[in-house]
Design an enzyme around this catalytic site. Structure first.
Site, PDB file in Angstrom:
ATOM      1  N   GLU A  35      25.639 -16.786   4.642  1.00  0.00           N
ATOM      2  CA  GLU A  35      25.722 -16.125   3.333  1.00  0.00           C
ATOM      3  C   GLU A  35      26.108 -14.659   3.420  1.00  0.00           C
ATOM      4  O   GLU A  35      26.545 -14.093   2.421  1.00  0.00           O
ATOM      5  CB  GLU A  35      24.437 -16.313   2.533  1.00  0.00           C
ATOM      6  CG  GLU A  35      23.192 -15.715   3.108  1.00  0.00           C
ATOM      7  CD  GLU A  35      21.991 -15.912   2.175  1.00  0.00           C
ATOM      8  OE1 GLU A  35      22.177 -15.975   0.957  1.00  0.00           O
ATOM      9  OE2 GLU A  35      20.872 -16.003   2.684  1.00  0.00           O
ATOM     10  N   GLU A  87      17.223 -21.817   8.431  1.00  0.00           N
ATOM     11  CA  GLU A  87      17.200 -20.495   7.774  1.00  0.00           C
ATOM     12  C   GLU A  87      18.101 -19.508   8.517  1.00  0.00           C
ATOM     13  O   GLU A  87      18.831 -18.735   7.903  1.00  0.00           O
ATOM     14  CB  GLU A  87      15.757 -19.988   7.690  1.00  0.00           C
ATOM     15  CG  GLU A  87      15.586 -18.561   7.222  1.00  0.00           C
ATOM     16  CD  GLU A  87      16.198 -18.268   5.846  1.00  0.00           C
ATOM     17  OE1 GLU A  87      16.571 -19.208   5.130  1.00  0.00           O
ATOM     18  OE2 GLU A  87      16.333 -17.079   5.528  1.00  0.00           O
ATOM     19  N   TRP A 122      -3.424  -2.497  -1.450  1.00  0.00           N
ATOM     20  CA  TRP A 122      -3.585  -3.950  -1.457  1.00  0.00           C
ATOM     21  C   TRP A 122      -4.593  -4.217  -0.358  1.00  0.00           C
ATOM     22  O   TRP A 122      -4.329  -3.915   0.796  1.00  0.00           O
ATOM     23  CB  TRP A 122      -2.277  -4.667  -1.114  1.00  0.00           C
ATOM     24  CG  TRP A 122      -1.340  -4.795  -2.254  1.00  0.00           C
ATOM     25  CD1 TRP A 122      -0.151  -4.161  -2.408  1.00  0.00           C
ATOM     26  CD2 TRP A 122      -1.500  -5.605  -3.419  1.00  0.00           C
ATOM     27  NE1 TRP A 122       0.438  -4.521  -3.582  1.00  0.00           N
ATOM     28  CE2 TRP A 122      -0.363  -5.421  -4.234  1.00  0.00           C
ATOM     29  CE3 TRP A 122      -2.491  -6.467  -3.864  1.00  0.00           C
ATOM     30  CZ2 TRP A 122      -0.181  -6.052  -5.453  1.00  0.00           C
ATOM     31  CZ3 TRP A 122      -2.325  -7.097  -5.071  1.00  0.00           C
ATOM     32  CH2 TRP A 122      -1.185  -6.893  -5.860  1.00  0.00           C
ATOM     33  N   CYS A 149       0.865  -1.187   0.000  1.00  0.00           N
ATOM     34  CA  CYS A 149       0.000   0.000   0.000  1.00  0.00           C
ATOM     35  C   CYS A 149       0.895   1.228   0.000  1.00  0.00           C
ATOM     36  O   CYS A 149       1.967   1.222   0.547  1.00  0.00           O
ATOM     37  CB  CYS A 149      -0.845   0.036   1.261  1.00  0.00           C
ATOM     38  SG  CYS A 149      -1.983  -1.323   1.324  1.00  0.00           S
ATOM     39  N   ASN A 206      -2.467   2.548   6.072  1.00  0.00           N
ATOM     40  CA  ASN A 206      -1.693   1.345   5.824  1.00  0.00           C
ATOM     41  C   ASN A 206      -1.733   0.525   7.103  1.00  0.00           C
ATOM     42  O   ASN A 206      -1.598   1.105   8.185  1.00  0.00           O
ATOM     43  CB  ASN A 206      -0.213   1.748   5.612  1.00  0.00           C
ATOM     44  CG  ASN A 206       0.303   1.317   4.268  1.00  0.00           C
ATOM     45  OD1 ASN A 206      -0.338   0.528   3.593  1.00  0.00           O
ATOM     46  ND2 ASN A 206       1.449   1.834   3.893  1.00  0.00           N
ATOM     47  N   GLY A 207      -1.923  -0.799   7.013  1.00  0.00           N
ATOM     48  CA  GLY A 207      -1.865  -1.614   8.228  1.00  0.00           C
ATOM     49  C   GLY A 207      -3.189  -2.343   8.439  1.00  0.00           C
ATOM     50  O   GLY A 207      -4.060  -2.350   7.577  1.00  0.00           O
ATOM     51  N   LYS A 233      21.283 -17.546   6.793  1.00  0.00           N
ATOM     52  CA  LYS A 233      21.450 -16.074   6.823  1.00  0.00           C
ATOM     53  C   LYS A 233      22.853 -15.727   7.314  1.00  0.00           C
ATOM     54  O   LYS A 233      23.540 -14.899   6.744  1.00  0.00           O
ATOM     55  CB  LYS A 233      20.399 -15.443   7.733  1.00  0.00           C
ATOM     56  CG  LYS A 233      19.001 -15.453   7.161  1.00  0.00           C
ATOM     57  CD  LYS A 233      18.746 -14.408   6.120  1.00  0.00           C
ATOM     58  CE  LYS A 233      18.702 -14.740   4.689  1.00  0.00           C
ATOM     59  NZ  LYS A 233      18.247 -15.908   4.092  1.00  0.00           N
ATOM     60  N   ARG A 255       4.116  -2.171  -9.377  1.00  0.00           N
ATOM     61  CA  ARG A 255       3.222  -3.304  -9.690  1.00  0.00           C
ATOM     62  C   ARG A 255       1.773  -2.828  -9.682  1.00  0.00           C
ATOM     63  O   ARG A 255       1.463  -1.781  -9.213  1.00  0.00           O
ATOM     64  CB  ARG A 255       3.412  -4.396  -8.636  1.00  0.00           C
ATOM     65  CG  ARG A 255       4.807  -5.011  -8.750  1.00  0.00           C
ATOM     66  CD  ARG A 255       5.111  -5.894  -7.600  1.00  0.00           C
ATOM     67  NE  ARG A 255       4.882  -5.226  -6.353  1.00  0.00           N
ATOM     68  CZ  ARG A 255       4.192  -5.782  -5.371  1.00  0.00           C
ATOM     69  NH1 ARG A 255       3.645  -6.959  -5.550  1.00  0.00           N
ATOM     70  NH2 ARG A 255       4.034  -5.138  -4.255  1.00  0.00           N
TER      71      ARG A 255
HETATM   72  C1  AGP Z   1      18.473 -16.874   0.319  1.00  0.00           C
HETATM   73  O1  AGP Z   1      18.931 -15.915   1.261  1.00  0.00           O
HETATM   74  C2  AGP Z   1      19.454 -17.060  -0.816  1.00  0.00           C
HETATM   75  N1  AGP Z   1      19.692 -15.845  -1.488  1.00  0.00           N
HETATM   76  C3  AGP Z   1      19.067 -18.227  -1.716  1.00  0.00           C
HETATM   77  O2  AGP Z   1      19.118 -19.396  -0.914  1.00  0.00           O
HETATM   78  C4  AGP Z   1      17.668 -18.175  -2.372  1.00  0.00           C
HETATM   79  O3  AGP Z   1      16.673 -18.375  -1.401  1.00  0.00           O
HETATM   80  C5  AGP Z   1      17.603 -19.332  -3.403  1.00  0.00           C
HETATM   81  O4  AGP Z   1      18.544 -19.067  -4.397  1.00  0.00           O
HETATM   82  C6  AGP Z   1      16.202 -19.462  -4.035  1.00  0.00           C
HETATM   83  O5  AGP Z   1      15.871 -18.284  -4.720  1.00  0.00           O
HETATM   84  P1  AGP Z   1      14.348 -18.131  -5.244  1.00  0.00           P
HETATM   85  O6  AGP Z   1      13.476 -18.077  -4.033  1.00  0.00           O
HETATM   86  O7  AGP Z   1      14.349 -16.859  -6.016  1.00  0.00           O
HETATM   87  O8  AGP Z   1      14.040 -19.326  -6.078  1.00  0.00           O
END
Ligand code: AGP
Length: 613
Positions: free
Chosen positions: A493, A486, A74, A2, A100-101, A490, A27
């Site tokens: 990477e 996950e 939205w 929004c 918004n919200g 994080k 969008r």
């Molecule tokens: C996530 O932090 C990474 N950048 C990577 O694992 C990503 O999630 C993965 O490449 C899948 O990407 P997608 O969701 O665009 O398919």
């Protein structure tokens, strides 16, 4: 997302507001509108559909004035339509609001106002805000005071701009929680208000970012800010560097940081237009399915990569519990080479932010070739995955620029939850009363995510102490095992520190040999069915001299006796708790990477979309 825009000054507000709305997001919208004070009256032009429809309406029936507000929507409450489009006007036509919200307590407020004789004309939660303000002004309060009192009645995260023809020399802006920013643009003899910088930056680079719990009274010559308790505030005036990238980053240092903080609003937008809180149901118009088809599905296979694959592991819990459908999860890169045994009675669901990940696309084609139904949860509109799928659900997270995925992950989880409800309804595995509860739980999410974001300073303070380690273990069980995976990804990477996510129950089968003072353990030990098991996990790690950082539920004092650091998250409905629990892990990884001086938005060796094998 929004979008909100406001203007007060010597120029004609209408074209400025329309141009600002166009800059907020690229969008499509489900509706848009403008309100301007013209000849002492509030004139509103609004319509369903894209901004072009609104522009056409304004050309047919022009409005002009020196003060106005605009909105792109939205939907969160009420189907996308002209009648539900913002701005919303009070019953007596003296106040108008854009918002918004999600007003979590809107039903209660609506009943209260209806009992006082207010006649509602939309299905939106927003309308309770404008009717409340108008009634308070009728009782003698001025616009600022009426807005402040009304804002204090609202539950949930909100961004609001109010205007009244009774006080045509001011706009009132309010920010509660993290339902999207409220930025003031300080022009020469004119003022702007917007939810994002791109709508302001071409007019002025001097801006003020409203903080949570603040309200601004904005006139052509300046502004005043106060807390919602009425205490005056002297906010910092920022001068934004004139370039589109820093403008797009707004008040943040990195896109990843911005996207982490956008999550409260992003999940609200994901819910938008698809969760019907009153009727207690979920509609997924882009994934058409009859009850017969839904009942004919024997199994779902989720295929994805990286962070999206971990979202799929959470989705398994959600969809099995809500829809009574067996779910498998596989990496796209594995699925396509294992000659999977699938057929017409299977549904293969791809999860992909970019919609262009080659391993995921190939898995979709493999599934298509074997006659399975192919669906996709995708963020980038018009991507290959969306076009390839028989049905899709958009994440509606807005553009995700940072390579490390954050808001796409949390919005995927919301989509998976809604898919579970949608399938559960069609397959008859969820009764009406239970469905209403599950749907209502969604309304709590933006505020819960916003509260989890308040852990930011604690995570920033922890970073220097943790940045020196070379290995981490992230432990979780059940719904939080994927969150452990996950969180570890994080950290890996963007900080380049080795981290391993592991099912906590597996530690005693080998990995506990790794634990020593050089191996910090991050244990997700929130109050849930495996809480006691996680407590003993923490004790086992401590017994071996490990440094333990625990993620715990607010109010849990026991855990503080066992862990070295505790990050407290708000209690959340069980199936939605992973959306909240992942936030501090994102923040921790972000601050450690910043402390190490890494390129957070473009980490080494990585790409935002892996379009090669
Ligand atoms: C996530 O932090 C990474 N950048 C990577 O694992 C990503 O999630 C993965 O490449 C899948 O990407 P997608 O969701 O665009 O398919």
């Amino acid at each position: 997302m929004c979008g909100i825009v406001g203007y007060i000054g010597p120029r004609d507000a209408t074209p400025l507001i329309l141009a600002g709305l166009r800059r907020l997001e690229y969008r499509g919208y489900d509706s848009a509108g403008v309100a301007v004070i013209q000849d002492g009256h509030i004139e509103v032009r609004r319509d369903a559909g894209k901004l072009d429809n609104l522009e056409r309406l304004l050309n047919e029936r022009p409005v002009h004035g020196n003060i106005g507000i605009g909105h792109t929507r939205w939907a969160t409450h009420g189907r996308p339509s002209a009648r539900n489009a913002h701005p919303h006007v009070g019953m007596n036509g003296n106040v108008v609001v854009v918002h918004n919200g999600i007003v979590e307590n809107f039903l209660e407020l609506r009943d209260e106002l209806t009992a006082e004789g207010v006649i509602f004309r939309s299905d939106t939660d927003t309308e309770v805000i404008v009717q409340l303000i108008e009634r308070l002004m009728a009782a003698g309060l001025n616009l600022a005071e009426a807005t402040r009192v009304a804002a204090n009645r609202l539950k949930g995260a909100q961004a609001i701009v109010a205007m009244s023809n009774l006080e045509p020399d001011r706009l009132i802006a309010v920010r509660i929680g993290n339902a999207g920013g409220v930025t003031l643009g300080l022009g020469e003899g004119e003022m702007f208000i917007a939810s994002d910088l791109p709508a302001i930056i071409e007019h002025t680079r001097r801006v003020v970012f409203l903080e949570n719990g603040q309200m601004a009274t904005v006139g052509p010559g300046g502004f005043e800010v106060q807390t919602l308790n009425g205490e005056p505030v002297e906010p910092e005036v920022h001068t934004i560097a004139w370039d589109p990238v820093s403008a797009a980053k707004g008040e943040y240092k990195h896109f990843m940081q911005k996207e982490i903080f956008e999550q409260a609003r992003a999940v609200a937008d994901t819910i938008g237009g698809r969760a019907d809180f009153e009727r207690g149901k979920v509609q997924l118009p882009d994934l058409p399915l009859s009850p017969e088809e839904a009942r004919s599905i024997r199994r779902m296979v989720i295929v994805a990569c990286g962070t999206s694959a971990y979202a799929g592991l959470v989705g398994k819990f959600m969809i099995e519990r809500l829809a009574g459908l067996p779910v498998e999860v596989d990496y796209g890169s594995e699925f396509r080479y294992r000659e999977p045994i699938i057929g017409p009675e299977d549904a293969v669901l791809a999860i992909t932010q970019s919609g262009e990940t080659v391993d995921t696309l190939a898995a979709m084609e493999e599934a298509r070739g074997k006659g399975a139904r192919v669906w996709a949860i995708v963020n980038v509109f018009g991507s290959q995955a969306q076009r390839l799928a028989d049905g899709y659900i958009t994440m509606q997270a807005g553009p995700e620029i940072g390579v490390a995925s954050t808001k796409a992950f949390t919005t995927s989880l919301v989509d998976l939850y809604m898919l579970g409800l949608y399938l559960g309804h069609l397959r008859g595995t969820i009764g009406a009363a239970e469905m209403r509860e599950y749907v209502r739980d969604l309304a709590l999410l933006p505020d819960l995510v916003g509260r989890a974001l308040e852990l930011d300073s604690e995570c920033r303070n922890l970073a220097p102490q943790l940045a020196g380690y070379e290995h981490f273990l992230y432990l979780g069980r059940g719904l939080n095992y994927p969150i452990a995976l996950e969180g570890a990804l994080k950290l890996k990477e963007i900080s380049y520190i080795h981290a391993e996510g592991y099912p906590a129950g597996e530690m005693k089968h080998g990995p506990i040999a790794l634990v020593d003072p050089q191996m910090p353990v991050l244990a997700i030990a929130v109050r849930d069915v495996v809480y006691q098991k996680m407590l003993s996990q923490i004790e086992q790690a401590k017994a071996r001299g490990g440094l333990v950082i625990a993620l715990a539920t607010e109010g849990d004092s026991l855990i503080a006796e066992k862990a070295d650091h505790v990050l407290y998250v708000p209690e959340a409905p069980r199936l939605l708790s992973p959306v909240v629990n992942v936030v501090p892990l994102q923040l921790l990884a972000y601050h450690i990477a910043v402390y190490l001086g890494n390129d957070v938005d473009q980490p080494r060796n990585l790409a935002k979309s892996v379009t090669v094998e």
